[in-house]
Scaffold this motif. Structure first.
Motif, short mmCIF file in Angstrom:
data_model
loop_
_atom_site.label_atom_id
_atom_site.label_comp_id
_atom_site.label_asym_id
_atom_site.label_seq_id
_atom_site.Cartn_x
_atom_site.Cartn_y
_atom_site.Cartn_z
N GLY A 1 0.77 -1.23 0.00
CA GLY A 1 0.00 0.00 0.00
C GLY A 1 0.80 1.28 0.00
N GLU A 2 2.12 1.19 0.09
CA GLU A 2 2.96 2.39 0.11
C GLU A 2 3.01 3.08 -1.25
OE1 GLU A 2 6.61 3.03 2.91
OE2 GLU A 2 6.77 1.02 2.05
N HIS A 3 3.21 4.42 -1.21
CA HIS A 3 3.49 5.21 -2.40
C HIS A 3 4.81 5.94 -2.14
CE1 HIS A 3 -0.60 4.30 -3.52
NE2 HIS A 3 -0.45 4.94 -4.67
N LEU A 4 5.78 5.71 -3.00
CA LEU A 4 7.11 6.30 -2.83
C LEU A 4 7.46 7.14 -4.05
CD1 LEU A 4 8.81 3.05 -1.52
CD2 LEU A 4 8.27 5.05 -0.14
N ASN A 5 8.11 8.27 -3.81
CA ASN A 5 8.52 9.16 -4.88
C ASN A 5 10.04 9.29 -4.91
OD1 ASN A 5 5.81 9.91 -5.64
ND2 ASN A 5 5.75 11.13 -3.76
N GLY A 6 10.59 9.48 -6.09
CA GLY A 6 12.02 9.68 -6.25
C GLY A 6 12.31 10.26 -7.60
N PHE A 7 13.59 10.35 -7.93
CA PHE A 7 13.96 10.89 -9.24
C PHE A 7 15.30 10.33 -9.68
CE2 PHE A 7 15.51 13.84 -6.03
CZ PHE A 7 16.83 14.05 -6.40
N VAL A 8 15.51 10.39 -10.97
CA VAL A 8 16.77 10.00 -11.61
C VAL A 8 17.24 11.19 -12.42
CG1 VAL A 8 17.88 8.41 -13.21
CG2 VAL A 8 16.05 7.58 -11.72
N ILE A 9 18.54 11.47 -12.39
CA ILE A 9 19.10 12.59 -13.14
C ILE A 9 20.01 12.05 -14.24
CG2 ILE A 9 20.54 14.65 -13.07
CD1 ILE A 9 19.57 15.16 -10.26
N ILE A 10 19.74 12.47 -15.49
CA ILE A 10 20.56 12.06 -16.62
C ILE A 10 21.32 13.28 -17.15
CG2 ILE A 10 18.64 12.36 -18.25
CD1 ILE A 10 19.92 10.02 -19.86
N HIS A 11 22.59 13.07 -17.51
CA HIS A 11 23.45 14.13 -18.02
C HIS A 11 23.81 13.87 -19.48
CE1 HIS A 11 24.50 15.97 -14.04
NE2 HIS A 11 24.12 14.77 -13.62
N ASN A 12 23.93 14.93 -20.23
CA ASN A 12 24.45 14.89 -21.59
C ASN A 12 25.87 15.45 -21.52
OD1 ASN A 12 25.05 15.06 -24.29
ND2 ASN A 12 23.40 16.47 -24.82
N THR A 13 26.87 14.61 -21.71
CA THR A 13 28.26 15.04 -21.60
C THR A 13 28.84 15.44 -22.95
OG1 THR A 13 29.08 12.78 -21.84
CG2 THR A 13 28.62 13.55 -19.61
N SER A 14 27.98 15.61 -23.95
CA SER A 14 28.44 15.98 -25.28
C SER A 14 28.10 17.43 -25.58
CB SER A 14 27.80 15.08 -26.34
OG SER A 14 26.45 15.45 -26.54
N SER A 15 28.56 17.91 -26.71
CA SER A 15 28.36 19.31 -27.11
C SER A 15 27.15 19.47 -28.02
CB SER A 15 29.62 19.83 -27.83
OG SER A 15 29.91 19.02 -28.96
N THR B 1 14.01 16.89 -24.63
CA THR B 1 15.24 17.26 -25.31
C THR B 1 16.30 17.55 -24.25
OG1 THR B 1 14.09 18.17 -27.23
CG2 THR B 1 16.36 18.89 -26.88
N LEU B 2 17.42 16.88 -24.34
CA LEU B 2 18.50 17.04 -23.37
C LEU B 2 19.52 18.02 -23.94
CD1 LEU B 2 19.46 15.99 -20.62
CD2 LEU B 2 20.64 14.14 -21.80
N PRO B 3 19.68 19.19 -23.32
CA PRO B 3 20.59 20.20 -23.87
C PRO B 3 22.04 19.73 -23.88
CG PRO B 3 19.15 21.12 -22.16
CD PRO B 3 19.03 19.63 -22.08
N ALA B 4 22.82 20.33 -24.75
CA ALA B 4 24.26 20.06 -24.78
C ALA B 4 24.87 20.38 -23.41
CB ALA B 4 24.92 20.89 -25.87
N MET B 5 25.66 19.46 -22.88
CA MET B 5 26.31 19.60 -21.58
C MET B 5 25.28 19.88 -20.47
SD MET B 5 29.27 18.95 -22.66
CE MET B 5 30.12 19.09 -21.09
N GLY B 6 24.04 19.43 -20.69
CA GLY B 6 22.98 19.71 -19.73
C GLY B 6 22.53 18.46 -18.99
N GLN B 7 21.47 18.62 -18.20
CA GLN B 7 20.94 17.51 -17.44
C GLN B 7 19.42 17.61 -17.35
OE1 GLN B 7 22.96 18.36 -13.65
NE2 GLN B 7 20.96 18.82 -12.75
N GLN B 8 18.79 16.48 -17.01
CA GLN B 8 17.33 16.45 -16.90
C GLN B 8 16.97 15.56 -15.72
OE1 GLN B 8 14.65 17.87 -18.78
NE2 GLN B 8 13.41 16.95 -17.14
N ARG B 9 16.03 16.03 -14.93
CA ARG B 9 15.51 15.21 -13.83
C ARG B 9 14.25 14.50 -14.30
NH1 ARG B 9 13.97 16.98 -7.62
NH2 ARG B 9 12.00 15.82 -7.48
N VAL B 10 14.19 13.19 -14.04
CA VAL B 10 12.99 12.40 -14.35
C VAL B 10 12.45 11.87 -13.03
CG1 VAL B 10 12.12 10.34 -15.49
CG2 VAL B 10 13.79 11.78 -16.66
#
Length: 272
Positions: free
Chosen positions: A42-56, A102-111
């Protein structure tokens, strides 16, 4: 077409285990490549994953779920399956957003993700959240090849009252080593850290080390091997195997060895 198929298969294989292929402009990196959750019904848990774009260069990312199962000889190799098809799938419990971006150049996104556990949970449930990007097309012998890249975050969702039961059994002498089977009798995946030491009758430790890591699903077994020093003198020895299952759970096996004057080694006994 053969070359195209081989390239696509190779890239998918490397990327699915977290290795990056293609040119530097296509690299992806996950901050947290594994999520381990101990849950109650019955639990509900929240979290996130962060992905990085290490390219230009920016890239379009698609996020999706697949099931996975560890495969023999349980050295970490995985079989990826469509969501909801593995017996221990958690696909129906996990929602995530955004699913495309869209993941920006040298950027990151939280999911962000949410895990909604049903009222009754038994055993471990697993899966992988993949982040996939298709690179620019490349010419290979006059054919356009689109290289698909992906990195994945593994999810281990296990009940707080999980059953962690295991045994070290089937002890055998093989050439200059001792082999044993690590058998998972519980209801979750076990990844033991197995160490060993050999001591002589007076308690002096002659040799110590650690065995390879294994990833053992419920009701499966993985083989372990401990090398024996050929320079052991005649006498009686005790080999102690210690498999640490984390959270204070351990499996221990003591194996009595005898080496006679001719150099012949035998197993005298074994006990937990």
């Amino acid at each position: 077409m053969i070359i195209r198929s081989i390239l696509l298969a190779l890239c998918a294989l490397l990327c699915s285990v977290g290795l990056l292929t293609g040119e530097a402009k296509a690299q992806l990196f996950l901050e947290n490549a594994k999520v381990s959750l101990a849950v109650s019904g019955g639990e509900h848990l929240n979290g996130f994953v962060i992905i990085h774009n290490t390219s230009s260069q920016q890239g379009n990312i698609r996020v999706y779920w697949e099931d996975f199962e560890y495969q023999p000889p349980y050295d970490g190799s995985k079989k990826f399956l469509p969501a909801g098809t593995a017996p221990g799938s958690a696909s129906q419990w996990v929602t995530f957003s955004p699913q495309v971006f869209t993941l920006p150049a040298m950027g990151q996104q939280r999911v962000d993700y949410t895990v909604a556990v049903p009222s009754v949970i038994q055993g471990g449930h697993y899966g992988v959240l993949f982040f996939e990007r298709s690179s620019d097309q490349t010419k290979v012998e006059k054919e356009d090849v689109s290289i698909v890249m992906r990195v994945g975050c593994l999810f281990f969702i296990e009940p707080t009252n999980k059953s962690k039961k295991a045994a070290l059994q089937d002890i055998e002498l093989k050439a200059n080593s001792i082999t044993a089977n690590f058998v998972n009798h519980g209801d979750v995946v076990l990844i033991p850290h197995t160490t060993y030491y050999i001591m002589q009758e007076d308690g002096l430790v002659l040799n110590r080390g650690e065995s390879k890591k294994v990833y053992v699903p419920p009701q499966a077994a993985a083989s372990l091997e401990v090398p024996l020093d050929q320079k052991l003198k005649a006498g009686r020895f005790t080999l102690v195997l210690n498999s640490d299952l984390d959270e204070g759970d351990v499996v221990v096996k003591e194996i009595g060895l005898l080496k006679d004057e001719s150099g012949r080694l035998t197993i005298e006994n074994s006990r937990d």
